[in-house]
Design a protein around this motif. Structure first.
Motif, short mmCIF file in Angstrom:
data_model
loop_
_atom_site.label_atom_id
_atom_site.label_comp_id
_atom_site.label_asym_id
_atom_site.label_seq_id
_atom_site.Cartn_x
_atom_site.Cartn_y
_atom_site.Cartn_z
N TYR A 22 0.84 -1.20 0.00
CA TYR A 22 0.00 0.00 0.00
C TYR A 22 0.87 1.25 0.00
O TYR A 22 1.99 1.25 0.52
N ASN A 23 0.36 2.31 -0.58
CA ASN A 23 0.94 3.64 -0.41
C ASN A 23 -0.20 4.62 -0.13
O ASN A 23 -1.36 4.37 -0.51
N GLU A 24 0.11 5.71 0.54
CA GLU A 24 -0.90 6.71 0.88
C GLU A 24 -0.18 8.00 1.24
O GLU A 24 1.04 8.01 1.42
N HIS A 25 -0.94 9.09 1.36
CA HIS A 25 -0.35 10.35 1.81
C HIS A 25 -0.08 10.25 3.31
O HIS A 25 -0.96 10.50 4.14
N GLY A 26 1.11 9.84 3.64
CA GLY A 26 1.48 9.64 5.03
C GLY A 26 2.81 8.92 5.08
O GLY A 26 3.35 8.51 4.05
N VAL A 27 3.33 8.76 6.28
CA VAL A 27 4.61 8.08 6.41
C VAL A 27 4.66 7.33 7.73
O VAL A 27 4.06 7.74 8.74
N SER A 28 5.38 6.21 7.72
CA SER A 28 5.67 5.43 8.92
C SER A 28 6.99 4.72 8.69
O SER A 28 7.19 4.11 7.64
N ILE A 29 7.89 4.83 9.68
CA ILE A 29 9.24 4.29 9.52
C ILE A 29 9.57 3.41 10.74
O ILE A 29 9.37 3.82 11.88
N TYR A 30 10.11 2.24 10.47
CA TYR A 30 10.44 1.26 11.50
C TYR A 30 11.95 1.05 11.54
O TYR A 30 12.62 1.03 10.51
N PHE A 31 12.50 0.90 12.77
CA PHE A 31 13.91 0.53 12.88
C PHE A 31 14.15 -0.19 14.20
O PHE A 31 13.34 -0.11 15.14
N GLU A 32 15.25 -0.92 14.25
CA GLU A 32 15.66 -1.63 15.45
C GLU A 32 17.07 -1.22 15.81
O GLU A 32 17.91 -1.00 14.95
N ILE A 33 17.32 -1.11 17.11
CA ILE A 33 18.66 -0.83 17.60
C ILE A 33 18.78 -1.40 19.01
O ILE A 33 17.88 -1.24 19.84
N ASN A 34 19.88 -2.11 19.27
CA ASN A 34 20.14 -2.72 20.59
C ASN A 34 18.96 -3.55 21.08
O ASN A 34 18.53 -3.44 22.23
N ASP A 35 18.43 -4.38 20.20
CA ASP A 35 17.34 -5.30 20.52
C ASP A 35 16.04 -4.60 20.90
O ASP A 35 15.13 -5.22 21.47
N GLN A 36 15.93 -3.32 20.60
CA GLN A 36 14.68 -2.60 20.83
C GLN A 36 14.11 -2.14 19.49
O GLN A 36 14.85 -1.80 18.57
N LYS A 37 12.77 -2.13 19.42
CA LYS A 37 12.08 -1.86 18.16
C LYS A 37 11.32 -0.55 18.25
O LYS A 37 10.57 -0.33 19.21
N TYR A 38 11.53 0.30 17.25
CA TYR A 38 10.97 1.65 17.25
C TYR A 38 10.10 1.86 16.01
O TYR A 38 10.40 1.34 14.92
N LEU A 39 9.07 2.66 16.19
CA LEU A 39 8.24 3.09 15.08
C LEU A 39 8.13 4.61 15.14
O LEU A 39 7.83 5.18 16.20
N PHE A 40 8.38 5.24 14.01
CA PHE A 40 8.30 6.70 13.91
C PHE A 40 7.14 7.02 12.98
O PHE A 40 7.22 6.82 11.77
N ASP A 41 6.03 7.43 13.57
CA ASP A 41 4.78 7.73 12.86
C ASP A 41 4.07 6.46 12.38
O ASP A 41 4.68 5.39 12.26
N VAL A 42 2.77 6.63 12.10
CA VAL A 42 1.94 5.48 11.72
C VAL A 42 1.05 5.78 10.51
O VAL A 42 -0.01 5.18 10.34
N GLY A 43 1.48 6.72 9.67
CA GLY A 43 0.75 6.99 8.44
C GLY A 43 -0.64 7.54 8.67
O GLY A 43 -0.98 8.02 9.75
N SER A 44 -1.47 7.47 7.62
CA SER A 44 -2.82 8.04 7.65
C SER A 44 -3.89 7.06 8.08
O SER A 44 -5.01 7.46 8.40
N SER A 45 -3.56 5.77 8.06
CA SER A 45 -4.59 4.74 8.28
C SER A 45 -3.93 3.47 8.79
O SER A 45 -2.77 3.50 9.22
N ASP A 46 -4.65 2.38 8.72
CA ASP A 46 -4.08 1.09 9.16
C ASP A 46 -3.22 0.43 8.09
O ASP A 46 -2.71 -0.67 8.28
N LYS A 47 -2.99 1.10 6.97
CA LYS A 47 -2.22 0.49 5.88
C LYS A 47 -0.76 0.25 6.25
O LYS A 47 -0.10 -0.64 5.72
N PHE A 48 -0.22 1.06 7.18
CA PHE A 48 1.15 0.81 7.64
C PHE A 48 1.25 -0.58 8.24
O PHE A 48 2.27 -1.27 8.09
N TYR A 49 0.18 -1.00 8.94
CA TYR A 49 0.15 -2.30 9.59
C TYR A 49 0.07 -3.42 8.56
O TYR A 49 0.75 -4.44 8.69
N MET A 50 -0.74 -3.22 7.55
CA MET A 50 -0.86 -4.23 6.50
C MET A 50 0.47 -4.43 5.78
O MET A 50 0.88 -5.56 5.49
#
Length: 281
Positions: free
Chosen positions: A18-46
């Motif tokens: 999926y793509n949409e007007h929005g952004v969500s970025i995932y990264f891991e560091i030192n065994d911890q998981k981060y999410l920066f923003d979650v987009g416009s809808s649930d499509k980031f999850y899909m």
């Protein structure tokens, strides 16, 4: 460190994401998981499911600012993740946000009722902070450089008044590595040069990478924003003052800005898309 753009305006050139007007970025560091923003809808999850990323296991979520193209997927995140601490500006409370771009007033607010429904999940920021020794959160930026001109089409309303948005609700995330820092910025409403300067000053280290939008959007039939020379000037400043910095952008960076910045920065700028992956050494 591995960084994956879960969703963006731009589609993946090969994968059926999926793509949409929005952004969500995932990264891991030192065994911890981060999410920066979650987009416009649930499509980031899909997209995360298709990419093999378990949103249920995310330890920290940072919402970059109070617009729904960065926090519209918040309900879905809360439904599937029961443990992550969620960092957001205290300036989002009791505020509504509007866009007048192309002369049509639109409500672009988050669903702030979620802040009341899940009060134990949120940590509200009103000053620069650190999650741990590796992760800094910046919400106080210098204003020595011009702000994006498209900010003039954006407003904020509290219980009494509607005023031009000054974006004191914007947060940038810094990953502090031994060689330098990596900056995540949702839209850079405070201006990419202000954000680069503030983050470098905070850690007193070189910037390895800045990933996020620049809010240097294309002019339209109603509004004129940065000229080509304005954008070239930004590119020249980055090239001279941050010679070792790579810029990876998308979402709210217009095609004209990307083309002009590329003319100056050459291979030091890239454009991300849904599913874009970058590795930092």
């Amino acid at each position: 460190m591995k960084v994956i753009v879960l969703i963006d305006n731009n589609p993946h050139p090969l994968l059926d994401l999926y793509n949409e007007h929005g952004v969500s970025i995932y990264f891991e560091i030192n065994d911890q998981k981060y999410l920066f923003d979650v987009g416009s809808s649930d499509k980031f999850y899909m997209n995360a499911q298709q990419l093999g990323i378990e949103i249920e296991d995310v330890d920290y979520l940072i919402i970059s600012h109070g617009h729904n193209d960065h926090g519209g997927g918040l309900l879905k995140f809360l439904e599937v993740n029961s443990k992550a601490k969620i960092f957001i500006s205290s300036e989002v409370k009791n505020q509504s946000f509007y866009s007048y771009r192309k002369e049509n007033k639109r409500n672009i607010s988050l669903d702030i009722s979620l802040l009341e429904r899940y009060p134990k999940r949120f940590i509200f920021l009103d000053k620069n902070s650190q999650i741990n020794k590796n992760i800094g959160l910046i919400c106080k930026f210098t204003d020595q450089f011009p702000l994006p001109q498209a900010n003039r089409t954006l407003s904020v309303k509290n219980l009494n008044n509607e005023i031009l948005d000054r974006f004191i609700h914007e947060i940038a995330l810094i990953v502090n590595e031994s060689r330098g820092i990596i900056i995540f910025s949702g839209c850079s409403h405070n201006g990419i040069l202000n954000i680069l300067h503030t983050c470098k000053e905070y850690y007193q280290k070189d910037i390895l990478l800045c990933i996020g939008g620049t809010h240097l959007i294309n002019s339209d039939e109603t509004n004129s924003y940065e000229s080509e020379e304005d954008i070239l000037k930004i590119g020249r400043y980055i090239n001279y003052n941050y010679p070792n910095t790579q810029i990876i952008t998308g979402h709210c960076s217009g095609s004209n800005a990307i083309r002009s910045l590329s003319n100056v920065l050459s291979d030091k700028i890239k454009v991300f898309h849904s599913g874009f992956t970058v590795y930092t050494k």
